[in-house]
Write an enzyme that holds these catalytic residues in place. Sequence first.
Site, mmCIF file in Angstrom:
data_model
loop_
_atom_site.group_PDB
_atom_site.id
_atom_site.type_symbol
_atom_site.label_atom_id
_atom_site.label_comp_id
_atom_site.label_asym_id
_atom_site.label_seq_id
_atom_site.Cartn_x
_atom_site.Cartn_y
_atom_site.Cartn_z
ATOM 1 C CB ALA A 38 8.458 -22.126 15.054
ATOM 2 C CB THR A 67 1.125 -16.144 22.669
ATOM 3 O OG1 THR A 67 0.726 -17.092 21.677
ATOM 4 C CG2 THR A 67 2.623 -15.898 22.556
ATOM 5 C CD1 TRP A 107 14.893 -20.108 22.859
ATOM 6 C CD2 TRP A 107 13.314 -19.237 21.548
ATOM 7 N NE1 TRP A 107 14.648 -18.848 23.291
ATOM 8 C CE2 TRP A 107 13.695 -18.281 22.503
ATOM 9 C CE3 TRP A 107 12.334 -18.900 20.609
ATOM 10 C CZ2 TRP A 107 13.124 -17.015 22.564
ATOM 11 C CZ3 TRP A 107 11.771 -17.652 20.663
ATOM 12 C CH2 TRP A 107 12.164 -16.726 21.631
ATOM 13 C CD GLU A 125 6.337 13.259 -4.653
ATOM 14 O OE1 GLU A 125 6.582 13.147 -3.438
ATOM 15 O OE2 GLU A 125 5.371 12.695 -5.196
ATOM 16 N NE ARG A 179 14.591 -9.941 22.824
ATOM 17 C CZ ARG A 179 13.328 -10.370 22.713
ATOM 18 N NH1 ARG A 179 12.330 -9.541 22.899
ATOM 19 N NH2 ARG A 179 13.069 -11.633 22.415
HETATM 20 C C1 AOF Z 1 3.442 11.684 -2.582
HETATM 21 N N1 AOF Z 1 4.705 11.563 -2.083
HETATM 22 O O1 AOF Z 1 6.169 10.828 -0.567
HETATM 23 C C2 AOF Z 1 3.905 10.174 -0.342
HETATM 24 C C3 AOF Z 1 2.598 10.261 -0.906
HETATM 25 O O2 AOF Z 1 -1.548 13.496 4.545
HETATM 26 P P1 AOF Z 1 -0.471 13.628 3.548
HETATM 27 O O3 AOF Z 1 -0.387 15.011 2.940
HETATM 28 O O4 AOF Z 1 0.881 13.203 4.073
HETATM 29 O O5 AOF Z 1 -0.835 12.660 2.302
HETATM 30 C C4 AOF Z 1 -0.807 11.274 2.454
HETATM 31 C C5 AOF Z 1 -1.171 10.595 1.145
HETATM 32 O O6 AOF Z 1 -0.295 11.014 0.100
HETATM 33 C C6 AOF Z 1 -0.986 9.077 1.224
HETATM 34 O O7 AOF Z 1 -2.160 8.438 1.676
HETATM 35 C C7 AOF Z 1 -0.670 8.711 -0.215
HETATM 36 O O8 AOF Z 1 -1.829 8.656 -1.019
HETATM 37 C C8 AOF Z 1 0.168 9.904 -0.655
HETATM 38 N N2 AOF Z 1 1.559 9.625 -0.317
HETATM 39 N N3 AOF Z 1 2.424 10.999 -2.020
HETATM 40 O O9 AOF Z 1 3.218 12.443 -3.526
HETATM 41 C C9 AOF Z 1 4.991 10.854 -0.996
HETATM 42 N N4 AOF Z 1 4.159 9.461 0.796
HETATM 43 ZN ZN ZN Z 2 2.728 14.357 -2.086
#
Ligand code: AOF
Ligand code: ZN
Length: 379
Positions: free
Chosen positions: A165, A210, A184, A62, A221
Amino acid sequence: MTAATTPTVDATERAHLARALALATSVRGTTSPNPAVGCVIARGDRIVGEGATRPPGSAHAEVVALGAAGEQARGATAHITLEPCAHHGRTPPCTDALLAAGVTRVVIAHPDPNPTASGGADALRAAGIEVVLGPEVFRAAVADELAGFLSLVGRGRPHVTLKLAQTVDGSLVAPGDGPGGGRWITGPAARRAVHRWRASVDAVLVGSGTVVSDDPGLDVRDVPLGRRQQPRPVVLDGRLRTPPTAKVVARGALLLTRADAGRSVRAALTEAGAQVIDVPTGVDGKVDPAAALRVLAVHGIATVLAEPGAKLAHTLLGAGLVDRLVRHVALGTGAGPPRPVLDEDADGWRTVRVGGAGADLIWERVPVTRPAVPTERQA
Ligand code: AOF
Ligand code: ZN
């Protein structure tokens, strides 16, 4: 967030929401453990600003979109794939930023289930902003896109894709067991598909067997990585058998082991680049795979691709820790329809995609009853 209103979201807004989803997809894999979110600010059909989540600690979608829109955000509508956050985390609340910019309507595709960040929709409504939830299909698309984040928040563990696989008649092929003793079983196209999967996850998981037998790099890659980082190698290694010279150690592997294992090699492993982490054991005295996944969650790993041998595959399936099963079936190895390999996955799975990759088949299934991932917080 509270009640949804779908009918009022018109075709123009749906198109903007689709664009927001594409923006979110464009940053997939660069934001973990944060969700990849997209935001479009528009006046009617004219987009005045758009953006996607930046890496953790920097701007949310935002804020990027509002920055691009500038004064044009006043009186505009914001279309966002996830409910805007209402909390002071590593960044200030997006809800405040939307209000300050003068946005008057907000269209959201998916509520934020993170209890510390959610509440944005209600806060915006309380401030007199019109808030609507987009059509269900967008919510489903975002849930798919954010499977890792939703799993972290809802279950405290990453989303797990298990890749196997196999031959057509159902034998599981461990590395080194390929036809003619080759490495493979599947062809180059299927192997490229594995690298695309690797490029989309935070971590690639194998067992120590593994590593000892094959010394894989577990890196991406042959396909472009874009802005994403290489996935972190993770080894479930109860007895700490990984040699300090292993390729994954040089790549900074997380080695998940028992507290009493390999005391004499720990310093050498750490010195060579690995991080050794003790994980609680189960009643059988072995590393508890569920606890191991919880450790990965704590390390900010939201999505895991498991590429194990038969033993760890059984363990993960038996413990109900697999969210998606991707089988690569070498069609040149037998006749008749492909058969599941393991008892555990004979039932309870539904196919979501079957596709060709060169001479091989890629067969993707998910549990019929998806593990409970709360995608909507009811208020
Ligand atoms: C939003 N817009 O693009 C995202 C959100 O530690 P902060 O401030 O980066 O907050 C992380 C939390 O915010 C994340 O766990 C999720 O709940 C929300 N992510 N919120 O408004 C965004 N990536
Ligand atoms: Zn936010």
